[in-house]
Design a protein around this motif. Structure first.
Motif, PDB file in Angstrom:
ATOM      1  N   ARG A  16      -0.842  -4.189  -7.122  1.00  0.00           N
ATOM      2  CA  ARG A  16      -2.282  -3.960  -7.489  1.00  0.00           C
ATOM      3  C   ARG A  16      -2.251  -3.755  -9.168  1.00  0.00           C
ATOM      4  O   ARG A  16      -1.312  -3.094  -9.812  1.00  0.00           O
ATOM      5  CB  ARG A  16      -2.923  -2.565  -6.917  1.00  0.00           C
ATOM      6  N   LYS A  20      -3.675 -10.080 -11.832  1.00  0.00           N
ATOM      7  CA  LYS A  20      -3.595 -11.370 -11.073  1.00  0.00           C
ATOM      8  C   LYS A  20      -4.964 -12.021 -11.279  1.00  0.00           C
ATOM      9  O   LYS A  20      -4.946 -13.285 -11.702  1.00  0.00           O
ATOM     10  CB  LYS A  20      -3.423 -11.169 -10.008  1.00  0.00           C
ATOM     11  N   ASP A  39      -8.932 -11.440  -2.498  1.00  0.00           N
ATOM     12  CA  ASP A  39      -9.728 -10.380  -2.038  1.00  0.00           C
ATOM     13  C   ASP A  39     -11.354 -10.751  -1.904  1.00  0.00           C
ATOM     14  O   ASP A  39     -11.803 -10.212  -0.893  1.00  0.00           O
ATOM     15  CB  ASP A  39      -9.418  -9.078  -3.031  1.00  0.00           C
ATOM     16  N   PHE A  62      -7.057  -5.882   8.426  1.00  0.00           N
ATOM     17  CA  PHE A  62      -7.032  -6.661   7.095  1.00  0.00           C
ATOM     18  C   PHE A  62      -5.978  -7.397   6.771  1.00  0.00           C
ATOM     19  O   PHE A  62      -6.333  -8.608   6.181  1.00  0.00           O
ATOM     20  CB  PHE A  62      -7.139  -5.546   6.141  1.00  0.00           C
ATOM     21  N   ARG A  63      -4.749  -7.229   7.207  1.00  0.00           N
ATOM     22  CA  ARG A  63      -3.559  -8.065   6.971  1.00  0.00           C
ATOM     23  C   ARG A  63      -3.732  -9.358   7.590  1.00  0.00           C
ATOM     24  O   ARG A  63      -3.480 -10.492   7.029  1.00  0.00           O
ATOM     25  CB  ARG A  63      -2.489  -7.281   7.300  1.00  0.00           C
ATOM     26  N   GLY A  85      -4.090 -10.668  -3.183  1.00  0.00           N
ATOM     27  CA  GLY A  85      -4.184  -9.308  -2.875  1.00  0.00           C
ATOM     28  C   GLY A  85      -2.734  -8.903  -2.951  1.00  0.00           C
ATOM     29  O   GLY A  85      -1.641  -9.583  -2.604  1.00  0.00           O
ATOM     30  N   GLY A  86      -2.345  -7.749  -3.604  1.00  0.00           N
ATOM     31  CA  GLY A  86      -1.071  -7.157  -3.754  1.00  0.00           C
ATOM     32  C   GLY A  86      -0.015  -7.254  -2.526  1.00  0.00           C
ATOM     33  O   GLY A  86       0.998  -7.037  -2.631  1.00  0.00           O
ATOM     34  N   GLY A  87      -0.545  -7.044  -1.246  1.00  0.00           N
ATOM     35  CA  GLY A  87       0.189  -7.079   0.005  1.00  0.00           C
ATOM     36  C   GLY A  87       0.182  -8.411   0.556  1.00  0.00           C
ATOM     37  O   GLY A  87       1.067  -8.412   1.341  1.00  0.00           O
ATOM     38  N   ARG A 127     -11.931  -1.311  -3.602  1.00  0.00           N
ATOM     39  CA  ARG A 127     -11.114  -2.649  -3.182  1.00  0.00           C
ATOM     40  C   ARG A 127      -9.642  -2.007  -2.932  1.00  0.00           C
ATOM     41  O   ARG A 127      -8.647  -2.934  -2.621  1.00  0.00           O
ATOM     42  CB  ARG A 127     -10.987  -3.490  -4.506  1.00  0.00           C
ATOM     43  N   ARG A 128      -9.228  -0.657  -3.298  1.00  0.00           N
ATOM     44  CA  ARG A 128      -7.934  -0.276  -3.263  1.00  0.00           C
ATOM     45  C   ARG A 128      -7.712   0.908  -2.400  1.00  0.00           C
ATOM     46  O   ARG A 128      -7.499   1.990  -3.087  1.00  0.00           O
ATOM     47  CB  ARG A 128      -7.279  -0.214  -4.501  1.00  0.00           C
ATOM     48  N   ARG A 147       8.294  -3.392  -1.617  1.00  0.00           N
ATOM     49  CA  ARG A 147       7.809  -5.005  -1.786  1.00  0.00           C
ATOM     50  C   ARG A 147       8.631  -5.667  -2.767  1.00  0.00           C
ATOM     51  O   ARG A 147       8.695  -6.929  -2.600  1.00  0.00           O
ATOM     52  CB  ARG A 147       6.399  -4.703  -2.238  1.00  0.00           C
TER      53      ARG A 147
END
Ligand code: S3P
Length: 182
Positions: A16, A20, A39, A62-63, A85-87, A127-128, A147
């Motif tokens: 996050r 990006k 996102d 969500f994932r 998205g970061g994940g 968003r986070r 990660r």
């Protein structure tokens, strides 16, 4: 017939608030390409903010949606710059598809810089949502540590963002991104 063999996407991955979306927009402008933020697409498709999706439907929901959105973007025909998205790289099938269809740029920043950027970003609230329930800095250090091997696995190359301007970052990526698009 669609030529699915071409690597015509450029993907920005990383934790996050590593820049990006900002960089995706600038790279797209430089190359005259379209760009998209996964996102944004998730929120548009679902009709709720990411914070609301986490709260009402949970992170696994969500994932799943995020993975589907990115798979569809990767499956589209033309060249495209994608801020993820970061994940997003947590799923092995997403990492595999990213590598198959594009150049993957991993943006890094120190945990302190990430915490600073997150708290100064107006989109963070919607968003986070918290990922662990820990304090912001503890969560960043913890999640980033878990990660890092996944970002590394996905990455075509790594760009350290601490202390660099957006113009410098555009030059670095433009120099290193192999000329898949032109
Ligand atoms: C997430 C990062 C967010 C957003 C969601 C989950 C994550 O995107 O997808 O809050 O797990 O790192 P950004 O990386 O654009 O903040």
């Amino acid at each position: 017939m669609k030529d699915k063999s071409r690597k015509n996407k450029i993907l920005l991955v990383g934790y996050r608030a590593t820049g990006k979306s900002t960089l995706a927009a600038e790279l797209a402008k430089r190359w005259g390409l379209e760009w998209v933020d996964s996102d944004d697409v998730v929120e548009k498709v679902d009709g709720r903010s990411i914070a609301k999706i986490f709260k009402e439907s949970g992170e696994p929901y969500f994932r799943d949606l995020e993975a589907k959105v990115i798979a569809d973007l990767l499956d589209s025909d033309g060249p495209l710059v994608i801020a993820t998205g970061g994940g997003a790289p947590m799923r092995p099938e997403t990492r595999r598809a990213m590598k198959e269809r594009g150049v993957v740029v991993w943006l890094t920043a120190s945990p302190e810089e990430i915490a600073k950027r997150m708290s100064g970003d107006a989109t963070t609230g919607a968003r986070r949502p918290s990922l662990t329930g820990a304090s912001p800095i503890d969560e960043i250090v913890d999640v980033l540590t878990k990660r890092e091997p996944l970002y590394r696995d996905a990455a075509s190359f790594i760009v350290e963002t601490d202390g660099k301007t957006i113009d410098e970052l555009v030059e670095i990526v433009a120099d290193q991104a192999p000329e898949f698009f032109f």
